[in-house]
Design a protein around this motif. Structure first.
Motif, PDB file in Angstrom:
ATOM      1  N   ILE A 157     -27.502  16.317  28.900  1.00 21.25           N
ATOM      2  CA  ILE A 157     -26.483  17.688  28.075  1.00 21.25           C
ATOM      3  C   ILE A 157     -25.950  17.137  26.626  1.00 21.25           C
ATOM      4  O   ILE A 157     -24.938  16.162  26.752  1.00 21.25           O
ATOM      5  N   THR A 158     -26.106  17.664  25.841  1.00 18.12           N
ATOM      6  CA  THR A 158     -25.757  17.406  24.110  1.00 18.12           C
ATOM      7  C   THR A 158     -23.972  17.800  24.247  1.00 18.12           C
ATOM      8  O   THR A 158     -23.621  18.513  24.671  1.00 18.12           O
ATOM      9  N   GLN A 209     -24.147  21.249  22.978  1.00 15.67           N
ATOM     10  CA  GLN A 209     -23.759  22.321  24.110  1.00 15.67           C
ATOM     11  C   GLN A 209     -22.491  22.170  24.801  1.00 15.67           C
ATOM     12  O   GLN A 209     -22.239  23.277  24.651  1.00 15.67           O
ATOM     13  N   HIS A 235     -21.980  16.728  34.536  1.00 10.54           N
ATOM     14  CA  HIS A 235     -22.997  16.556  34.062  1.00 10.54           C
ATOM     15  C   HIS A 235     -24.642  16.267  33.676  1.00 10.54           C
ATOM     16  O   HIS A 235     -25.707  16.483  32.615  1.00 10.54           O
ATOM     17  N   THR A 241     -19.857  24.183  22.939  1.00  8.71           N
ATOM     18  CA  THR A 241     -20.068  25.450  22.362  1.00  8.71           C
ATOM     19  C   THR A 241     -20.268  26.195  23.667  1.00  8.71           C
ATOM     20  O   THR A 241     -19.176  27.387  23.570  1.00  8.71           O
ATOM     21  N   ALA A 242     -20.428  25.675  24.656  1.00 10.70           N
ATOM     22  CA  ALA A 242     -20.237  26.576  26.293  1.00 10.70           C
ATOM     23  C   ALA A 242     -17.999  26.189  26.100  1.00 10.70           C
ATOM     24  O   ALA A 242     -17.810  27.367  26.347  1.00 10.70           O
ATOM     25  N   LEU A 283     -24.346  28.975  19.320  1.00 15.87           N
ATOM     26  CA  LEU A 283     -24.343  28.005  18.110  1.00 15.87           C
ATOM     27  C   LEU A 283     -24.400  28.483  16.637  1.00 15.87           C
ATOM     28  O   LEU A 283     -24.165  28.016  15.746  1.00 15.87           O
TER      29      LEU A 283
END
Length: 245
Positions: free
Chosen positions: A134-135, A138, A16, A141-142, A148
């Protein structure tokens, strides 16, 4: 002069890291690794990330992470941040006496519900550079393959403490709740609310659950302590959405 690079590392999966993050780690003169007595695996994870992406020798300095203490939450946080800044400064003096570039790996993204930038502001004379990552939002939701926000809807990002104290924010269609070690969703009326939850997002031990809050909530409450006991630590985040009436 010290330049401190705050490097977002997502949720701990080396895959990531962005190309910019990998380049920044390899360009550093020193990488700071905090040690937490109650979560030693987190230091191990940082070391494994460095081992996976470094292509040249870079010095790594470990330090004991100060512990927050005190009954007044705001004052306790300020004192804690001062202590962390002092620990960083001591590492700079010990390992970069003539200046240089230090890197600190930050979970998720340094801008989102993370105090690293506020702590860095306490460093006199240091330049600060942020490498975004990358939060956890993110990654969440992925992992669930969901958008979102609902169509033309609002999203509120908040904390477990705020949900517990103030409930559902007026006007919000969707809540993303971070820093919640106590499953604050239990304080909400579950009627008409769905939850998407994830822990260790993007990692081998990733755990997911979703569904109506009344059904998935108790499963999550039961799963968290079991996961913490198994892995020694847990980082999770969840999204709540009100269903259309």
């Amino acid at each position: 002069m010290i330049t401190l690079q705050l490097i977002g590392i997502g949720t701990g999966n080396p895959a990531h890291l962005t190309g910019e993050a990998v380049a920044a780690l390899n360009a550093a003169d020193l990488i700071l690794v905090p040690r937490k007595e109650n979560a030693p695996d987190l230091a191990d994870l940082r070391r494994s990330i460095c081992a996976a992406v470094l292509t040249r020798p870079v010095s790594i300095a470990e330090f004991d992470m100060p512990v927050r203490a005190g009954e007044d939450y705001i004052q306790a946080v300020h004192d804690w941040h001062d202590a962390i800044a002092a620990a960083w400064t001591a590492a700079f003096h010990a390992h970069l006496p003539c200046g240089g570039t230090a890197a600190l790996l930050v979970w998720g993204d340094p801008s989102l519900y993370d105090s690293t930038l506020r702590i860095a502001a306490r460093l006199a004379g240091a330049a600060v550079r942020v490498v975004p990552g990358i939060t956890s939002i993110q990654a969440l939701t992925a992992a669930h393959a969901i958008p979102l926000n609902p169509l033309a809807g609002a999203v509120t990002i908040t904390t477990g403490r705020m949900v517990r104290s103030h409930g559902w924010p007026p006007g919000a269609d969707t809540l993303v709740v971070m820093l919640d070690g106590g499953c604050a969703f239990q304080t909400l009326d579950p009627q008409g609310i769905r939850i998407w939850w994830g822990a260790y997002l993007g990692m081998e031990q990733q755990a997911l659950d979703h569904g109506p809050l009344a059904e998935a909530g108790p499963r999550i409450v039961a799963a968290r302590p079991a996961l913490r006991a198994r892995h020694g630590w847990i980082m999770d985040v969840y999204l709540l959405r009100k269903e259309p009436l």
